[in-house]
Motif scaffolding. Sequence first.
Motif, short mmCIF file in Angstrom:
data_model
loop_
_atom_site.label_atom_id
_atom_site.label_comp_id
_atom_site.label_asym_id
_atom_site.label_seq_id
_atom_site.Cartn_x
_atom_site.Cartn_y
_atom_site.Cartn_z
N PHE A 95 -1.41 -0.50 3.57
CA PHE A 95 -0.56 -1.64 3.26
C PHE A 95 -0.59 -2.51 4.50
CE2 PHE A 95 1.60 1.39 0.39
CZ PHE A 95 1.78 0.60 -0.72
N ILE A 96 -0.70 -3.81 4.33
CA ILE A 96 -0.71 -4.70 5.49
C ILE A 96 0.34 -5.79 5.30
CG2 ILE A 96 -2.07 -6.36 6.82
CD1 ILE A 96 -4.26 -4.25 4.96
N CYS A 97 1.26 -5.88 6.25
CA CYS A 97 2.32 -6.89 6.16
C CYS A 97 1.78 -8.24 6.60
CB CYS A 97 3.52 -6.49 7.01
SG CYS A 97 4.84 -7.74 6.91
N PHE B 146 0.61 0.06 7.25
CA PHE B 146 1.14 1.36 6.83
C PHE B 146 0.06 2.08 6.06
CE2 PHE B 146 4.40 -1.83 7.00
CZ PHE B 146 5.41 -1.23 7.74
N PHE C 94 -1.30 4.98 3.37
CA PHE C 94 -0.84 5.75 2.21
C PHE C 94 -2.02 6.54 1.64
CE2 PHE C 94 -2.70 3.70 -1.54
CZ PHE C 94 -3.05 2.44 -1.07
N HIS D 4 -9.40 -0.22 -0.01
CA HIS D 4 -8.23 -0.49 -0.83
C HIS D 4 -7.09 -0.93 0.08
CE1 HIS D 4 -5.53 1.05 -4.39
NE2 HIS D 4 -5.38 -0.22 -4.13
N GLN D 5 -6.88 -2.21 0.10
CA GLN D 5 -5.85 -2.76 0.98
C GLN D 5 -4.83 -3.53 0.17
OE1 GLN D 5 -8.44 -5.09 3.39
NE2 GLN D 5 -9.26 -3.32 4.47
N ILE D 6 -3.58 -3.25 0.44
CA ILE D 6 -2.51 -3.92 -0.30
C ILE D 6 -1.74 -4.83 0.66
CG2 ILE D 6 -0.44 -3.56 -1.69
CD1 ILE D 6 -1.58 -0.86 -2.52
N TYR D 7 -1.71 -6.10 0.30
CA TYR D 7 -1.06 -7.09 1.16
C TYR D 7 0.33 -7.45 0.63
CZ TYR D 7 -5.62 -7.64 3.26
OH TYR D 7 -6.79 -7.39 3.92
N GLY D 8 1.23 -7.77 1.53
CA GLY D 8 2.57 -8.16 1.11
C GLY D 8 3.50 -8.18 2.31
N CYS E 171 6.55 -6.08 4.50
CA CYS E 171 7.16 -4.79 4.73
C CYS E 171 8.69 -4.89 4.63
CB CYS E 171 6.77 -4.24 6.10
SG CYS E 171 7.51 -5.11 7.49
N GLY F 277 9.49 0.39 0.49
CA GLY F 277 10.15 -0.91 0.54
C GLY F 277 9.20 -2.05 0.83
N PHE F 278 7.97 -1.92 0.34
CA PHE F 278 6.97 -2.95 0.59
C PHE F 278 6.85 -3.85 -0.62
CE2 PHE F 278 2.74 -4.70 1.21
CZ PHE F 278 2.62 -4.80 2.59
N ALA F 279 6.90 -5.17 -0.38
CA ALA F 279 6.79 -6.13 -1.47
C ALA F 279 5.35 -6.60 -1.60
CB ALA F 279 7.72 -7.30 -1.22
N ILE F 280 4.69 -6.15 -2.65
CA ILE F 280 3.27 -6.48 -2.82
C ILE F 280 3.04 -7.94 -3.23
CG2 ILE F 280 1.22 -6.01 -4.22
CD1 ILE F 280 2.06 -3.14 -4.45
N GLU F 281 2.09 -8.54 -2.56
CA GLU F 281 1.72 -9.92 -2.90
C GLU F 281 0.30 -9.99 -3.44
OE1 GLU F 281 3.21 -13.33 -1.62
OE2 GLU F 281 4.97 -12.13 -2.18
N GLY F 282 -0.47 -9.01 -3.09
CA GLY F 282 -1.86 -9.01 -3.57
C GLY F 282 -2.57 -7.81 -3.02
N HIS F 283 -3.76 -7.56 -3.51
CA HIS F 283 -4.49 -6.45 -2.94
C HIS F 283 -5.99 -6.66 -3.10
CE1 HIS F 283 -4.35 -4.73 -7.17
NE2 HIS F 283 -5.62 -4.69 -6.88
N ARG F 284 -6.69 -5.83 -2.39
CA ARG F 284 -8.14 -5.87 -2.45
C ARG F 284 -8.59 -4.45 -2.68
NH1 ARG F 284 -11.31 -7.30 2.97
NH2 ARG F 284 -10.21 -9.25 2.71
N HIS F 285 -9.29 -4.24 -3.75
CA HIS F 285 -9.70 -2.89 -4.07
C HIS F 285 -11.16 -2.92 -4.47
CE1 HIS F 285 -8.56 1.08 -6.35
NE2 HIS F 285 -9.47 1.25 -5.41
#
Lengths: 155, 155
Positions: A99-101, A108, A110, A135-139, A141, B127-135
Amino acid sequence: MKNSVRREEKDVFDAYLAKNHLKRSDQREAILDTFLRSDRHLSVDDLLQLVQRRRPDIGRTTIYRTLKLLQAAGLAQELALDGESRFERDYKREHHDHFICKSCGAIFEFTSPEIERLQDEIAADIGFAIEGHRHQIYGFCRSCTARSSRPEARR
Amino acid sequence: MKNSVRREEKDVFDAYLAKNHLKRSDQREAILDTFLRSDRHLSVDDLLQLVQRRRPDIGRTTIYRTLKLLQAAGLAQELALDGESRFERDYKREHHDHFICKSCGAIFEFTSPEIERLQDEIAADIGFAIEGHRHQIYGFCRSCTARSSRPEARR
DNA sequence: GTTCCTGCAAATCCTTTGCAAGTTC
DNA sequence: GAACTTGCAAAGGATTTGCAGGAAC
């Protein structure tokens, strides 16, 4: 000043160098030591700055070259983020994603065996042989979300 | 020569330009048209070459600039692959992720509501707010796997 | 006419490479 | 000594930007 290094990883590196007819050097040792101590997701620049605190004479080129060796030796892994590359320890660590803030840049980790399993299933369906994935999830924190909704930050 | 364009997307682009006090141009039209026709995962270079078949005078800079506009207008989406960026149509398409063959470069799309749900769960936990991801999943596609195990290819 | 576009060349940014001098084995 | 390393400067590759001339509104 304490100068301990993860002995095991240092041994792995030395073994890698020996096996490939490469040589040890103070620079390589200092870079590996710094890399292992920090234990974060470092950019090339982060690492260069940390290394130069001890050894201002070590140049960026050597950082690049040594990081390649560390990857080949299985000690470091590249994390190809949006614009920049970052590196994290890889020795005896299990696979994980990130996870990338977007606000503070925090990363973070996972793991999700279920997601991995689903990936495998989908791949099998189309006859695709998986070699790796990103697999990177942006958003945002938790603390950045909290911060932006604090009363004094409103408006 | 047939010169039809997805009318709807063209309208969206015109509306985007108008709303932002930007201007239409032959170049932009040719680029959008070419982009929509190809319907693949194009690199900047791919698109440049396709566009230049019709309009050799259009430069790479304009491709870059127009792709930015198409993204802003919701018509194109960037696929940040390992080294290069590729672009795909985004208008009224549902979210999907990609398999990428390391041998032939083929890109396969997949969607998995289950993976998305698992992501959401893990994000909620921390508690992470997802905005997008790359998979992106790398490996070898069916035909490349078959090709490399063909008798005549062994050795 | 004013504002926006375009293509070129130049500038950036990140990473790699050529090379001469210095180290390791 | 032979082979490998290092740091600098230069080269690369991808993308962006400054600018003068050209088009759209």
